[in-house]
Structures are given as structure tokens and as C-alpha cells.
Design a protein around this motif. Structure first.
Motif, PDB file in Angstrom:
ATOM      1  N   UNK A 129       2.643  59.078  42.710  1.00  0.00           N
ATOM      2  CA  UNK A 129       2.052  59.083  44.048  1.00  0.00           C
ATOM      3  C   UNK A 129       2.730  60.185  44.859  1.00  0.00           C
ATOM      4  N   UNK A 130       1.921  61.094  45.398  1.00  0.00           N
ATOM      5  CA  UNK A 130       2.451  62.230  46.144  1.00  0.00           C
ATOM      6  C   UNK A 130       1.790  62.307  47.514  1.00  0.00           C
ATOM      7  N   UNK A 131       2.440  63.023  48.402  1.00  0.00           N
ATOM      8  CA  UNK A 131       1.904  63.220  49.747  1.00  0.00           C
ATOM      9  C   UNK A 131       2.002  64.693  50.112  1.00  0.00           C
ATOM     10  N   UNK A 132       0.890  65.245  50.601  1.00  0.00           N
ATOM     11  CA  UNK A 132       0.901  66.577  51.197  1.00  0.00           C
ATOM     12  C   UNK A 132       1.114  66.390  52.692  1.00  0.00           C
ATOM     13  N   UNK A 133       2.188  66.931  53.222  1.00  0.00           N
ATOM     14  CA  UNK A 133       2.470  66.851  54.653  1.00  0.00           C
ATOM     15  C   UNK A 133       1.925  68.107  55.329  1.00  0.00           C
ATOM     16  N   UNK A 134       1.115  67.917  56.374  1.00  0.00           N
ATOM     17  CA  UNK A 134       0.432  69.031  57.035  1.00  0.00           C
ATOM     18  C   UNK A 134       0.859  69.150  58.489  1.00  0.00           C
ATOM     19  N   UNK A 135       0.819  70.385  59.016  1.00  0.00           N
ATOM     20  CA  UNK A 135       1.150  70.585  60.421  1.00  0.00           C
ATOM     21  C   UNK A 135      -0.092  70.381  61.293  1.00  0.00           C
ATOM     22  N   UNK A 154       2.597  47.133  46.445  1.00  0.00           N
ATOM     23  CA  UNK A 154       4.001  46.735  46.505  1.00  0.00           C
ATOM     24  C   UNK A 154       4.935  47.804  45.946  1.00  0.00           C
ATOM     25  N   UNK A 155       4.431  48.729  45.127  1.00  0.00           N
ATOM     26  CA  UNK A 155       5.299  49.765  44.572  1.00  0.00           C
ATOM     27  C   UNK A 155       5.274  51.046  45.391  1.00  0.00           C
ATOM     28  N   UNK A 156       4.313  51.205  46.287  1.00  0.00           N
ATOM     29  CA  UNK A 156       4.284  52.319  47.221  1.00  0.00           C
ATOM     30  C   UNK A 156       4.645  51.754  48.586  1.00  0.00           C
ATOM     31  N   UNK A 157       5.773  52.190  49.107  1.00  0.00           N
ATOM     32  CA  UNK A 157       6.297  51.585  50.327  1.00  0.00           C
ATOM     33  C   UNK A 157       5.867  52.373  51.561  1.00  0.00           C
ATOM     34  N   UNK A 158       4.979  51.804  52.390  1.00  0.00           N
ATOM     35  CA  UNK A 158       4.511  52.500  53.593  1.00  0.00           C
ATOM     36  C   UNK A 158       5.656  52.986  54.476  1.00  0.00           C
ATOM     37  N   UNK A 159       6.722  52.203  54.563  1.00  0.00           N
ATOM     38  CA  UNK A 159       7.846  52.575  55.420  1.00  0.00           C
ATOM     39  C   UNK A 159       8.428  53.922  55.001  1.00  0.00           C
ATOM     40  N   UNK A 160       8.569  54.147  53.686  1.00  0.00           N
ATOM     41  CA  UNK A 160       9.127  55.412  53.205  1.00  0.00           C
ATOM     42  C   UNK A 160       8.183  56.572  53.480  1.00  0.00           C
ATOM     43  N   UNK A 161       6.884  56.345  53.332  1.00  0.00           N
ATOM     44  CA  UNK A 161       5.905  57.395  53.614  1.00  0.00           C
ATOM     45  C   UNK A 161       5.977  57.769  55.097  1.00  0.00           C
ATOM     46  N   UNK A 162       6.058  56.770  55.968  1.00  0.00           N
ATOM     47  CA  UNK A 162       6.159  57.021  57.413  1.00  0.00           C
ATOM     48  C   UNK A 162       7.439  57.789  57.732  1.00  0.00           C
ATOM     49  N   UNK A 163       8.549  57.390  57.140  1.00  0.00           N
ATOM     50  CA  UNK A 163       9.821  58.068  57.385  1.00  0.00           C
ATOM     51  C   UNK A 163       9.750  59.541  56.991  1.00  0.00           C
ATOM     52  N   UNK A 164       9.178  59.817  55.831  1.00  0.00           N
ATOM     53  CA  UNK A 164       9.091  61.206  55.370  1.00  0.00           C
ATOM     54  C   UNK A 164       8.153  62.018  56.258  1.00  0.00           C
ATOM     55  N   UNK A 165       7.067  61.411  56.717  1.00  0.00           N
ATOM     56  CA  UNK A 165       6.144  62.110  57.614  1.00  0.00           C
ATOM     57  C   UNK A 165       6.847  62.495  58.913  1.00  0.00           C
ATOM     58  N   UNK A 166       7.674  61.588  59.435  1.00  0.00           N
ATOM     59  CA  UNK A 166       8.414  61.879  60.664  1.00  0.00           C
ATOM     60  C   UNK A 166       9.479  62.947  60.425  1.00  0.00           C
ATOM     61  N   UNK A 167      10.163  62.874  59.305  1.00  0.00           N
ATOM     62  CA  UNK A 167      11.178  63.872  58.989  1.00  0.00           C
ATOM     63  C   UNK A 167      10.574  65.261  58.812  1.00  0.00           C
ATOM     64  N   UNK A 168       9.374  65.291  58.255  1.00  0.00           N
ATOM     65  CA  UNK A 168       8.678  66.571  58.048  1.00  0.00           C
ATOM     66  C   UNK A 168       7.936  67.037  59.306  1.00  0.00           C
ATOM     67  N   UNK A 169       7.938  66.196  60.345  1.00  0.00           N
ATOM     68  CA  UNK A 169       7.211  66.479  61.589  1.00  0.00           C
ATOM     69  C   UNK A 169       5.736  66.775  61.291  1.00  0.00           C
TER      70      UNK A 169
END
Length: 228
Positions: A129-135, A154-169
Motif C-alpha cells: 500500500x503506497x501513497x502519493x503525496x501532492x502539493x 486493520x492492516x492499513x492504519x489511517x492514523x499513520x497515513x494522516x501523520x505522513x500527510x501532515x509531515x509532508x505538508x
């Protein structure tokens, strides 16, 4: 290749008619340059591109995901020079498409998004599972592989996705995962996961623009199917 007529040799054919006139095997043979004793370079290229059941990597897509160690199992690829050349070309292909996505609005070239994700995910033997973070202009900031294994809510944690999105702005994201089975049809679990992540990211004002499912030689956009 010296035994071939001049107009059938890959190099001469490319110069006379353009790279598009060459088959995958011929293009690969140009990169390899030489074969081994009693075995021409075209045969070596053919063996590299053969189906996995025949010992190959299943075409260009599979070869693009092969590492230097994987290439060793093909006779004649034990030396470092040929393997280094191929791995370098594969990485250049990934970076070229990635650069396009960083320099322009992602959805001005939806085909490039699918190609980029196929190059990175399609041939993996396990689900990723991957995420492309966009500006804010929908240009690619980065792609991250966040989870692997059998994907469920249950194996993909929304909290971690949200954290990475915020860190990547990030202003928005494109979700992606692969189906090693070869089908790109989304399951009910895929649809439920998409809605869960969409709701979680909306709380921090990050939009989910798409969820792309890829497999060898194919890709599906859930946004195009009206599932986002």
C-alpha cells in the motif's frame, strides 16, 4: 547479430526507422550488446523477457522490478557490467516519470500516474500500500510505501497515513496498492478502506483524489469508476 542482414540488426534498424520500430527483445539486446559463447544477445534478451514459468521476468514490466541479484539467475548475467547497466536504465525510467509528476499537475497526465505506480508496484510478489503525496497544485511531493502484506482496514492504519500527510505538508493524496493476483478489480475491502482513509484525511483537510490498483500490465483508477 553479425549474421543478420544489415537492415535487420537492432542498431541499424533503430537509426533508420526509430526506436519505436524495434521489439522489446531488440531494444533489450541493444543494451546488453553481447551474448555468450554459442548464444547470441537476442537469445539472451528473449530469455530475460520470457514468462516466469520459462525462467524469465515476464516482459519489460517484470524486468523493471528485477534487482541486480535477481538478474544473476539468467545465464550470462553473472557479471556486474550487464547487470549494472540494466538496473541503471530501469531506475532512470522510474525517475523520468517521477520527474514529470513533480513538474506538472498530476491529473494533466493521468496515464503517467498509472505508469509510475506500475513501475514501482505492479511486479511485487506481495501486496503493498503506497501513497502519493501532492502539493496544492497537485504536483508530486513524494511517494511512500507505507504498508505491506494482506491489506485490510486493520492492516492499513489511517492514523499513520494522516501523520505522513501532515509531515509532508500534503494538500491531497493518491492512494495506491497492487494486486499480485493480476486482477485490478477493487474488492469490497478496497472500497471500504478508501472511504475510511478519505474520512480520516478529511479531518485534517487533505483530499483523497484517487485510489489506483495496479497489476502486471494493467491499472484501474477508482476515481474514474466513480468509487471515490
Amino acid at each position: 547479430m553479425k549474421d543478420l542482414p544489415a537492415d535487420a540488426r537492432p542498431r541499424e534498424k533503430l537509426l533508420a526507422r526509430g526506436a519505436a520500430a524495434l521489439s522489446d527483445t531488440e531494444l533489450l539486446a541493444l543494451l546488453l550488446r553481447t551474448g555468450t559463447a554459442g548464444r547470441g544477445v537476442l537469445q539472451m534478451a528473449h530469455e530475460l523477457l520470457a514468462a516466469p514459468v520459462d525462467g524469465g521476468f515476464g516482459g519489460i514490466s517484470g524486468l523493471l522490478h528485477a534487482g541486480a541479484e535477481d538478474l544473476k539467475r539468467i545465464k550470462g548475467m553473472g557479471g556486474s557490467s550487464k547487470r549494472a547497466q540494466l538496473v541503471a536504465v530501469m531506475e532512470l525510467a522510474r525517475r523520468a516519470i517521477g520527474q514529470q509528476l513533480k513538474e506538472r499537475e498530476v491529473f494533466s497526465s493521468p496515464g503517467a500516474v498509472k505508469q509510475y505506480l506500475q513501475l514501482h508496484l505492479a511486479a511485487k510478489p506481495h501486496e503493498v500500500f503506497a501513497v502519493l503525496f501532492l502539493d496544492a497544485q497537485n504536483r508530486l511531493i513524494a511517494m511512500e510505501e507505507l504498508f505491506r502484506g494482506t491489506l485490510t482496514q486493520t492492516s492499513v492504519y489511517p492514523r499513520e497515513v494522516v501523520q505522513r500527510a501532515l509531515q509532508r505538508e500534503a494538500a491531497s493524496v493518491v492512494l495506491a496498492h497492487n494486486h499480485p493476483s493480476g486482477t485490478v478489480q477493487p474488492s469490497r475491502a478496497d472500497e471500504a478502506l478508501t472511504q475510511t482513509l478519505k474520512a480520516a484525511l478529511a479531518l485534517v483537510d487533505v483530499r483523497v483524489l484517487d485510489h489506483v490498483i495496479v497489476a502486471q500490465g494493467n491499472a484501474l483508477s477508482m476515481a474514474e469508476k466513480g468509487l471515490i
